[in-house]
Scaffold this motif. Structure first.
Motif, PDB file in Angstrom:
ATOM      1  N   ASP A 179       9.241  14.445   4.517  1.00 27.90           N
ATOM      2  CA  ASP A 179       9.861  15.394   3.606  1.00 27.90           C
ATOM      3  C   ASP A 179       9.472  16.703   3.837  1.00 27.90           C
ATOM      4  N   ALA A 191       8.800   7.708  -5.782  1.00 27.76           N
ATOM      5  CA  ALA A 191       8.995   6.328  -6.539  1.00 27.76           C
ATOM      6  C   ALA A 191       7.741   5.366  -5.701  1.00 27.76           C
ATOM      7  N   ALA A 192       7.683   5.473  -4.440  1.00 28.33           N
ATOM      8  CA  ALA A 192       6.677   4.908  -3.977  1.00 28.33           C
ATOM      9  C   ALA A 192       5.352   5.306  -3.735  1.00 28.33           C
ATOM     10  N   ILE A 211       9.869  13.261 -12.577  1.00 30.65           N
ATOM     11  CA  ILE A 211      10.138  12.010 -11.880  1.00 30.65           C
ATOM     12  C   ILE A 211       8.853  11.138 -12.045  1.00 30.65           C
ATOM     13  N   HIS A 221       3.730  -1.521  -8.006  1.00 32.96           N
ATOM     14  CA  HIS A 221       3.881  -0.302  -8.482  1.00 32.96           C
ATOM     15  C   HIS A 221       2.561  -0.142  -9.431  1.00 32.96           C
ATOM     16  N   LYS A 235      13.528  14.231  -3.612  1.00 34.59           N
ATOM     17  CA  LYS A 235      14.301  13.002  -3.672  1.00 34.59           C
ATOM     18  C   LYS A 235      13.414  12.047  -4.494  1.00 34.59           C
ATOM     19  N   GLU A 236      13.887  11.465  -5.459  1.00 33.00           N
ATOM     20  CA  GLU A 236      13.404  10.313  -6.221  1.00 33.00           C
ATOM     21  C   GLU A 236      12.611   9.288  -5.516  1.00 33.00           C
ATOM     22  N   GLU A 237      13.145   8.711  -4.205  1.00 34.06           N
ATOM     23  CA  GLU A 237      12.878   7.816  -3.408  1.00 34.06           C
ATOM     24  C   GLU A 237      11.237   8.281  -2.879  1.00 34.06           C
ATOM     25  N   SER A 238      11.257   9.476  -2.566  1.00 34.29           N
ATOM     26  CA  SER A 238      10.009   9.986  -2.020  1.00 34.29           C
ATOM     27  C   SER A 238       8.765   9.738  -3.056  1.00 34.29           C
ATOM     28  N   LEU A 268       8.367   7.764 -14.026  1.00 31.67           N
ATOM     29  CA  LEU A 268       8.097   6.278 -13.305  1.00 31.67           C
ATOM     30  C   LEU A 268       6.690   5.677 -13.338  1.00 31.67           C
TER      31      LEU A 268
END
Length: 380
Positions: free
Chosen positions: A78, A125-126, A152, A328, A120-123, A156
């Motif tokens: 990223d 979220a994990a 974000i 998570h 990016k949310e996926e970056s 989450l």
């Protein structure tokens, strides 16, 4: 799973002479710099997987930063390459009593130009933690990208760490973005002068609630360098009552009457140690650890790296990490820490900060896990 840092990615040019400025300094050491980079390397050296969200230029300076970060095992998926803007550079000047001044060039640069759409949310979220600093909120459009990342993470449940270092000369919008970050984070770190600054700023905000704050902005009375509080009680050798009460004052402003819990507050006291004020007003102090310091540049970033690493170790030991649970981890685990757990976190963070001062650069003195363990054992 990893920690995500977002913000500054910079080439530092550090003057080797004390007491010079841009007009008379002649000799400089090139180094990787930037809060996001420093924290990322600090975590990687402690064995914590970490990725960095930021932007560099397509030039030799940017390639140098890539080279250092890759060697330090920081995930750069990223880290965006801007083909039209130069890599950020910062000239660093050291003055008496470990005070520094900085000249950032050019303006704007690639680091400043991180966009909302590039987060990016996926970056996130994990992630097991997200970290940013107040410096990253001083410039648009990057400030919008950082706040998007915070929103974000908050949605989450990803724990958020915020270092509230902030130059007082910035515009009203920058201060308001920093205030948003302060109230969104799960852990806020300030040093003593920043504690005074933000306590004063938020006191003014509270007094202005009925006067349409947005039309006035936040205008603290004290500059960051004007520290007037004695950090240590001379008899107990712990944080002074004045510091504790000022910390609780800022903590109460940040927690206020919000429907969701506010942040835990950590105050770093340099060579004296660090103080925690939990969101329920418990105070915990841990003294500094010995170090033969060459430079304190980046010690706050090192402290953050040690803090996050130890919090993740606690979560893993107590079955709260993503690896141990349902995939998570959320910020709720912070409520499980007792006084002894927090003191351990502060001690480890103090140790990482102390060891980082072994070098004149902000990252080369950052310790490995083995080096850290050896120092922490001396106070165990």
């Amino acid at each position: 799973m990893s920690v995500v840092t977002i913000g500054e990615v910079v080439v530092d040019w550090i003057s080797t002479e004390i007491g010079t400025d841009f007009t008379d300094a002649r000799d400089f050491v090139r180094s990787l710099g930037g809060n996001a980079s420093n924290v990322a390397i600090g975590l990687a050296r402690l064995g914590v997987p970490v990725s960095l969200i930021g932007k560099r230029g397509d030039d030799p300076h940017g390639k140098y930063l890539d080279s250092v970060l890759q060697k330090e095992k920081v995930d750069l998926k990223d880290l965006i390459v801007d083909h039209g803007s130069p890599t950020a550079q910062c000239f660093v000047f050291r003055h008496e009593r470990e005070e520094y001044s900085f000249f950032n060039w050019p303006r704007p640069n690639a680091s400043h130009l991180l966009l909302e759409d590039e987060v990016k949310e996926e970056s996130i979220a994990a992630a097991e933690f997200l970290h940013a600093t107040g410096i990253s909120l001083t410039i648009a459009p990057r400030r919008h990208a950082v706040i998007k990342a915070f929103k974000i993470a908050k949605r989450l449940g990803v724990p958020i760490s915020f270092d509230a270092g902030f130059p007082t000369g910035e515009d009203r919008e920058a201060r308001e973005f920093a205030l948003t970050a302060l109230k969104t984070a799960d852990i806020v770190k300030v040093n003593l002068s920043e504690l005074e600054f933000w306590a004063d700023a938020l006191e003014q905000e509270n007094k202005s609630q009925e006067k349409t704050l947005s039309s006035h902005g936040i205008t603290p009375n004290k500059p960051l360098s004007a520290t007037i509080v004695d950090p240590l009680d001379s008899s107990s050798r712990k944080a002074s009552e004045e510091v504790i009460q000022l910390g609780k004052k800022l903590s109460s402003f940040l927690n206020g009457e919000k429907s969701s819990p506010g942040p835990h507050l950590i105050v770093t006291l340099g060579a004296y140690g660090s103080l925690l004020i939990t969101r329920d007003s418990m105070d915990v102090f841990a003294p500094a650890l010995p170090a033969e310091a060459i430079s304190e540049l980046g010690a706050g970033d090192a402290f953050i790296a040690g803090m996050i690493a130890e919090l993740l170790a606690f979560a893993k030991q107590n079955g709260k990490s993503a690896a141990e649970g349902d995939g998570h981890m959320t910020a709720d685990f912070l409520s499980d820490l007792k006084e002894a757990d927090w003191r351990r976190v502060l001690t480890v963070a103090n140790a990482v900060g102390a060891l980082s001062t072994r070098s004149m650069t902000a990252w080369e003195g950052l310790p490995t896990q083995e080096e850290l363990s050896l120092l922490v054992k001396t106070v165990a």
